[in-house]
Design a protein around this motif. Sequence first.
Motif, PDB file in Angstrom:
ATOM      1  N   GLY A  91     -54.107 -87.029-152.343  1.00 40.29           N
ATOM      2  CA  GLY A  91     -53.917 -88.015-153.386  1.00 40.29           C
ATOM      3  C   GLY A  91     -54.417 -89.386-152.957  1.00 40.29           C
ATOM      4  O   GLY A  91     -54.979 -89.574-151.879  1.00 40.29           O
ATOM      5  N   GLN A  92     -54.179 -90.358-153.809  1.00 39.45           N
ATOM      6  CA  GLN A  92     -54.672 -91.718-153.583  1.00 39.45           C
ATOM      7  C   GLN A  92     -54.156 -92.293-152.263  1.00 39.45           C
ATOM      8  O   GLN A  92     -52.958 -92.264-151.991  1.00 39.45           O
ATOM      9  N   ASP A  93     -55.087 -92.798-151.457  1.00 37.17           N
ATOM     10  CA  ASP A  93     -54.790 -93.452-150.175  1.00 37.17           C
ATOM     11  C   ASP A  93     -54.118 -92.529-149.157  1.00 37.17           C
ATOM     12  O   ASP A  93     -53.573 -92.998-148.152  1.00 37.17           O
ATOM     13  N   ALA A  94     -54.144 -91.242-149.388  1.00 38.22           N
ATOM     14  CA  ALA A  94     -53.698 -90.298-148.352  1.00 38.22           C
ATOM     15  C   ALA A  94     -54.821 -90.151-147.331  1.00 38.22           C
ATOM     16  O   ALA A  94     -55.999 -90.147-147.678  1.00 38.22           O
ATOM     17  N   LYS A  95     -54.454 -90.035-146.066  1.00 43.94           N
ATOM     18  CA  LYS A  95     -55.452 -89.981-144.992  1.00 43.94           C
ATOM     19  C   LYS A  95     -55.143 -88.835-144.019  1.00 43.94           C
ATOM     20  O   LYS A  95     -54.800 -89.054-142.861  1.00 43.94           O
ATOM     21  N   PRO A  96     -55.278 -87.603-144.479  1.00 42.65           N
ATOM     22  CA  PRO A  96     -55.060 -86.485-143.567  1.00 42.65           C
ATOM     23  C   PRO A  96     -56.144 -86.425-142.495  1.00 42.65           C
ATOM     24  O   PRO A  96     -57.290 -86.802-142.733  1.00 42.65           O
ATOM     25  N   VAL A  97     -55.761 -85.952-141.312  1.00 42.50           N
ATOM     26  CA  VAL A  97     -56.698 -85.795-140.198  1.00 42.50           C
ATOM     27  C   VAL A  97     -56.709 -84.323-139.802  1.00 42.50           C
ATOM     28  O   VAL A  97     -55.654 -83.714-139.619  1.00 42.50           O
ATOM     29  N   TYR A  98     -57.920 -83.762-139.671  1.00 36.14           N
ATOM     30  CA  TYR A  98     -58.088 -82.362-139.273  1.00 36.14           C
ATOM     31  C   TYR A  98     -58.831 -82.326-137.942  1.00 36.14           C
ATOM     32  O   TYR A  98     -60.009 -82.666-137.874  1.00 36.14           O
ATOM     33  N   ASN A  99     -58.139 -81.938-136.892  1.00 36.83           N
ATOM     34  CA  ASN A  99     -58.741 -81.849-135.560  1.00 36.83           C
ATOM     35  C   ASN A  99     -58.958 -80.388-135.185  1.00 36.83           C
ATOM     36  O   ASN A  99     -57.999 -79.622-135.064  1.00 36.83           O
ATOM     37  N   ASN A 100     -60.220 -79.997-135.030  1.00 38.08           N
ATOM     38  CA  ASN A 100     -60.560 -78.645-134.587  1.00 38.08           C
ATOM     39  C   ASN A 100     -59.926 -77.567-135.471  1.00 38.08           C
ATOM     40  O   ASN A 100     -59.375 -76.580-134.981  1.00 38.08           O
ATOM     41  N   CYS A 101     -60.029 -77.772-136.781  1.00 38.14           N
ATOM     42  CA  CYS A 101     -59.513 -76.800-137.742  1.00 38.14           C
ATOM     43  C   CYS A 101     -60.654 -75.952-138.300  1.00 38.14           C
ATOM     44  O   CYS A 101     -61.812 -76.374-138.307  1.00 38.14           O
ATOM     45  N   THR A 102     -60.332 -74.755-138.774  1.00 40.78           N
ATOM     46  CA  THR A 102     -61.332 -73.883-139.392  1.00 40.78           C
ATOM     47  C   THR A 102     -60.936 -73.589-140.835  1.00 40.78           C
ATOM     48  O   THR A 102     -59.751 -73.455-141.162  1.00 40.78           O
ATOM     49  N   PHE A 103     -61.962 -73.469-141.697  1.00 40.28           N
ATOM     50  CA  PHE A 103     -61.771 -73.195-143.116  1.00 40.28           C
ATOM     51  C   PHE A 103     -62.673 -72.023-143.489  1.00 40.28           C
ATOM     52  O   PHE A 103     -63.880 -72.066-143.246  1.00 40.28           O
ATOM     53  N   SER A 104     -62.100 -70.980-144.086  1.00 42.10           N
ATOM     54  CA  SER A 104     -62.895 -69.805-144.425  1.00 42.10           C
ATOM     55  C   SER A 104     -62.350 -69.140-145.685  1.00 42.10           C
ATOM     56  O   SER A 104     -61.141 -68.896-145.793  1.00 42.10           O
ATOM     57  N   GLY A 105     -63.229 -68.868-146.628  1.00 41.02           N
ATOM     58  CA  GLY A 105     -62.863 -68.080-147.799  1.00 41.02           C
ATOM     59  C   GLY A 105     -61.941 -68.760-148.777  1.00 41.02           C
ATOM     60  O   GLY A 105     -61.299 -68.084-149.594  1.00 41.02           O
TER      61      GLY A 105
END
Length: 199
Positions: A175-189
Amino acid sequence: DYTSIGDAINSLNDGDVVYVTSGTYNEIIDFNGKKLELKCSGEAGSCIIDGGGSGPVVTFSGNEDTTTVLNGFTIQNGTSGDEFDGGGMTIKSNPLIKNCTFNNNTADRGGAVFIRQGTAPIFTECNFTNNSSTSSEYEYGGGAIYSYERSDPVFNYCNFNDNNTLSNGGASYSGQDAKPVYNNCTFSGNNAQKHGGAI
């Protein structure tokens, strides 16, 4: 010894560590602001909390910080129709979630987890699989994760597989002004009917 995980949480105090025996627990639980660690005593994922179609399965309802730890659980079959709750989990604070699997949870937005405004939870080595966001509203979505306004979640070494939404962000929506951080994550399918198959 306790008859349920919820009974253990309600009986214990800040700083306590709860070791849970492997098995399936058909319940929904709330940490109620307590700063304690809930740890599976078997292999990661072998302690299963099954919502049985109710949800959110796990709630962090406020005042928890990173000394509040959920470690080694599978959270599954949670369902929520509340626009501010995830099917598997709702977070209103800043807990640490480690070695957990979120599977087959469903909600309007944030099928697995809804992260409330202004919070900063940490997820480490978690798996998000086959979770769904079922609303087609434009600003909804997040098959697995919905990070609400001004939230700052961190995801370390997490896997997002086969999550889906009828809106935006097959795996995760912010959402607005949300700042999630993804460190060494994988996304599939992952899949979105509108925008962002993954994010």
